[in-house]
Design a protein around this motif. Sequence first.
Motif, short mmCIF file in Angstrom:
data_model
loop_
_atom_site.label_atom_id
_atom_site.label_comp_id
_atom_site.label_asym_id
_atom_site.label_seq_id
_atom_site.Cartn_x
_atom_site.Cartn_y
_atom_site.Cartn_z
N ASN A 1 -15.24 0.25 -4.00
CA ASN A 1 -14.30 1.25 -4.66
C ASN A 1 -13.46 2.06 -3.68
O ASN A 1 -12.38 2.20 -3.96
CB ASN A 1 -14.91 1.85 -5.73
CG ASN A 1 -15.20 0.90 -7.01
OD1 ASN A 1 -14.64 -0.16 -7.13
ND2 ASN A 1 -16.04 1.31 -7.96
N SER A 2 -14.26 2.60 -2.98
CA SER A 2 -13.75 3.38 -1.76
C SER A 2 -12.90 2.71 -0.89
O SER A 2 -11.69 3.31 -0.51
CB SER A 2 -14.92 3.99 -0.88
OG SER A 2 -14.51 4.86 0.03
N PHE A 3 -13.14 1.63 -0.78
CA PHE A 3 -12.23 0.81 0.31
C PHE A 3 -11.01 0.51 -0.62
O PHE A 3 -10.01 0.57 0.22
CB PHE A 3 -12.93 -0.57 0.69
CG PHE A 3 -12.21 -1.37 1.46
CD1 PHE A 3 -11.49 -0.78 2.60
CD2 PHE A 3 -12.11 -2.86 1.33
CE1 PHE A 3 -10.75 -1.72 3.48
CE2 PHE A 3 -11.46 -3.61 1.94
CZ PHE A 3 -10.75 -3.17 3.21
N GLU A 4 -11.21 0.16 -1.65
CA GLU A 4 -10.03 -0.18 -2.64
C GLU A 4 -9.02 0.99 -2.68
O GLU A 4 -7.84 0.86 -2.87
CB GLU A 4 -10.40 -0.91 -3.92
CG GLU A 4 -9.36 -1.17 -4.90
CD GLU A 4 -10.08 -1.66 -6.30
OE1 GLU A 4 -9.85 -2.71 -6.82
OE2 GLU A 4 -10.67 -0.85 -7.01
N ALA A 5 -9.88 2.14 -2.75
CA ALA A 5 -8.96 3.27 -2.92
C ALA A 5 -8.17 3.67 -1.85
O ALA A 5 -6.92 4.14 -1.73
CB ALA A 5 -9.84 4.62 -3.26
N ALA A 6 -8.78 3.36 -0.46
CA ALA A 6 -8.03 3.66 0.69
C ALA A 6 -7.02 2.67 0.97
O ALA A 6 -5.96 2.72 1.25
CB ALA A 6 -9.11 3.41 1.90
#
Length: 379
Positions: free
Chosen positions: A88-93
């Motif tokens: 999810n963090s990668f997707e947010a980035a």
Amino acid sequence: MSGRHCCLWCTVTKEQMRVPLDQRGPCPLRSLDTIRDDLKKFQDNGARPSTAKEFHNVIDEPLFDIPLNQVCPPGLHISLGLFLKHFNSFEAACHILDMKIARQVGETPDGSTRNFQDAVDVFTKARKKDEEADSLDDGANLMLEHLVSVHDPEQAAIYHQTIQEHLRERDKLHQEAKSMRDKINLPKENGPLVRQLDKTLQTFRVSRQAYHGKSFVGNHVHRCCKKENIDRLMSSVVDATKTLCPDLVGEAEIITAKYYTLFRLFGTCNKQYNTAGILTEEDTEGLDSTIKAYLDYFREKFPSETVPPKMHILEDHVMPFIRKWKVGLGYLGEQGVESVHARLNSIRHNIRGLKDDLAILQSTVVTHWVQTRPGAHPS
């Protein structure tokens, strides 16, 4: 347990979880005796949920009379939770990069959020609200699972009230996050890089569960943590950026390099602690070093991200358990029980000629019983 002291094995607070173990030292361990002492104090004080944190969030008897050092940390669920958090963090980035691409190529329509940095700030705040909501949801689910063993009506009422409060606050936070994201011109799911992530996942047969917070299952995490698949995920973002906006390729490479290392370190941990075999002293010390390297990197490169209870369990309690029992979590953990679900589903799908739900369930259970203990079934 949930709330301020959410760990089964120790009395760590959520604030203390943010501090590395080697800086704060181990927190006081729980035992069946300390849990019962806290429960008695909680009950003597009126058993009010609002005061639970004063008694280490103990509000009911232990489900089983099993020493806590014999309770295996949930390796599978640690993996599922932490991988989803990082993805999810990668997707947010990628979403932020999507917004930059839209701004660069002039595709962002006029809207209420004109300044790009404002949009990034809004999205970051919205994501934090979603994380808080997910934490409340986890707590509510844990209490819901525990509720089936509560027979005292007053205690059950306390559980129901607390669960409802968690769910109301969860929904409120999700709604606030949605309202904030609605102010951003480019919805996350419409961004080309975010869409590319899902397409790339499908190339190695991984589909996120749409109705479960877009979470993953255990086999998917295993696939996603393979080096070649991490390479494909990262390359897909860089390649898509090259096509859409070459000026931002450098930034895409910086982002993917950071997450590549994170996923590789996590993947190594995941493989080692979830083994079902006996671990030598060399294996154990290697795993300890791997966990430390993963957590040190996470804290250094992602200082604003939360440290959830599952990460705390990995940091504080996985190694003591493995050192004591000398086996990986896959040997004593929940994977075996979870695998029964797949087996029961397989049996159920092969049942023919029955329409009544109860008859289908009974046939499924009997078939599973015969397959697992053929000698015990009456002829």
